[in-house]
Motif scaffolding. Structure first.
Motif, short mmCIF file in Angstrom:
data_model
loop_
_atom_site.label_atom_id
_atom_site.label_comp_id
_atom_site.label_asym_id
_atom_site.label_seq_id
_atom_site.Cartn_x
_atom_site.Cartn_y
_atom_site.Cartn_z
N ILE A 82 0.86 -1.19 0.00
CA ILE A 82 0.00 0.00 0.00
C ILE A 82 0.90 1.24 0.00
N THR A 83 0.82 2.01 -1.06
CA THR A 83 1.61 3.23 -1.21
C THR A 83 0.67 4.39 -1.50
N SER A 121 -8.34 -7.27 8.05
CA SER A 121 -7.20 -6.37 8.24
C SER A 121 -6.46 -6.83 9.49
N GLY A 151 -2.03 -4.65 9.45
CA GLY A 151 -1.56 -4.07 8.20
C GLY A 151 -1.52 -5.03 7.04
N TRP A 167 -3.09 -7.14 0.22
CA TRP A 167 -2.27 -5.94 0.30
C TRP A 167 -1.54 -5.94 1.64
N ARG A 168 -0.47 -5.14 1.72
CA ARG A 168 0.20 -4.99 3.01
C ARG A 168 0.67 -3.55 3.19
N GLU A 169 0.58 -3.07 4.41
CA GLU A 169 1.01 -1.72 4.78
C GLU A 169 2.34 -1.87 5.51
N GLU A 170 3.37 -1.19 5.05
CA GLU A 170 4.72 -1.44 5.58
C GLU A 170 5.30 -0.31 6.41
N SER A 171 4.52 0.75 6.66
CA SER A 171 5.09 1.90 7.37
C SER A 171 4.69 1.96 8.84
N CYS A 220 -7.59 -0.81 3.23
CA CYS A 220 -6.26 -0.37 2.80
C CYS A 220 -6.02 1.09 3.19
N PHE A 244 -3.22 2.46 6.07
CA PHE A 244 -2.23 3.49 5.74
C PHE A 244 -2.40 4.72 6.64
#
Length: 287
Positions: free
Chosen positions: A8-9, A199, A202, A212-216, A249, A253
């Motif tokens: 996820i960007t 969810s 993340g 999807w994946r959230e990396e922050s 998503c 984020f």
């Protein structure tokens, strides 16, 4: 084959832009948060305010009767309804009216923040499902997930728009085992098993196999009340018209980046869940 998840960007989210409702507050939907107990009203407050910060138009809170007056003062923007309590201060199983009427009229119902009795929560969840029209979006969190693990077919084939927001302990109950290291795969397994968007820290999965994946996200998000904020944020995005995977998503984020924005002031692990709330609108607006 392992599940391949997409990171996820901001660019991904800009391509998957949130609906921007026009008109009055009704156009941004009504969120109903059902939860709390005599000892945990703050969970309902955090989830409710997060929903408003994410853009919900109307907020309603249904919580333990002994906490309703305090909640109505702390969240003057919300309609607050007190629900019957057990002797231990938990929300009782099937309150009936006026909860049924609120559920029937809501666009999104978030169930779970602050609930404390698994059996009563199971009855409450069934009551919500009975009262909610099929198109009503649901966010299930905390004890509502424990209740769902006792009735794993409750949502299967229902066609309801649902997002589950487990932590690792709740994922253990839903899976019937300890999660492995591959949380992409575990989220995908839960999505298939429960026929809902999931969810998980993340890691987001839809029943159709998309992941999807959230990396922050950082360690600071692991603080009391943070999950309640995330559940409410999700509910608010659903209320604006996002579909479940999109809302999950964006919420993952916004939750993570709102935490990042607090680091310069409070350090990586010093901020509070309530401090995430004021960061949500700016984070969403600057994607």
């Amino acid at each position: 084959m392992p599940n391949r998840s997409e990171v996820i960007t901001p660019a991904l989210l800009r391509r998957w832009a949130l609906p921007v409702p026009t008109g009055g507050k009704e156009a941004r939907g009504t969120v109903l948060v059902v939860g709390g107990s005599r000892f945990t009203p703050g969970a309902v407050l955090l989830a409710g305010v997060a929903a408003l910060r994410a853009g919900a138009g109307v907020l309603q809170l249904a919580a333990a009767e002994s906490t309703a007056a305090a909640l109505s003062i702390q969240v003057p923007e919300a309609l607050v309804v007190g629900l019957p309590e057990t002797g231990d201060g938990a929300v009782a199983g099937r309150p009936g009216d006026p909860l049924d009427g609120l559920v029937a009229d809501a666009d999104v119902v978030a169930v779970g923040p602050g609930l404390t009795d698994i059996d009563a929560t199971g009855e409450l969840l069934r009551g919500v499902l009975d009262a909610a029209p099929k198109q009503t979006a649901l966010v299930l969190d905390a004890y509502a997930l424990g209740a769902l693990s006792h009735a794993p077919d409750l949502l299967v084939g229902s066609g309801r728009p649902v997002v589950l927001t487990p932590n690792l302990t709740e994922a253990t109950h839903l899976l019937g085992r300890d999660p492995g290291d591959d949380l992409d795969a575990e989220a995908a397994e839960l999505a298939r098993r429960y026929d809902a968007v999931v969810s998980l820290y993340g890691h987001i999965a839809a029943p159709d196999g998309r992941c999807w994946r959230e990396e922050s996200g950082d360690a600071g998000l692991g603080t009391s009340g943070s999950g309640d904020v995330r559940a409410g944020l999700l509910a608010g995005l659903l209320s604006r018209g996002a579909e479940p995977a999109q809302a999950a998503c964006w919420a993952a984020f916004a939750h993570a980046v709102s935490g990042q924005r607090l680091v310069p002031r409070f350090g990586r692990i010093g901020f509070l869940a309530r401090e995430l709330l004021d960061e949500i609108p700016h984070t969403l607006a600057t994607v």
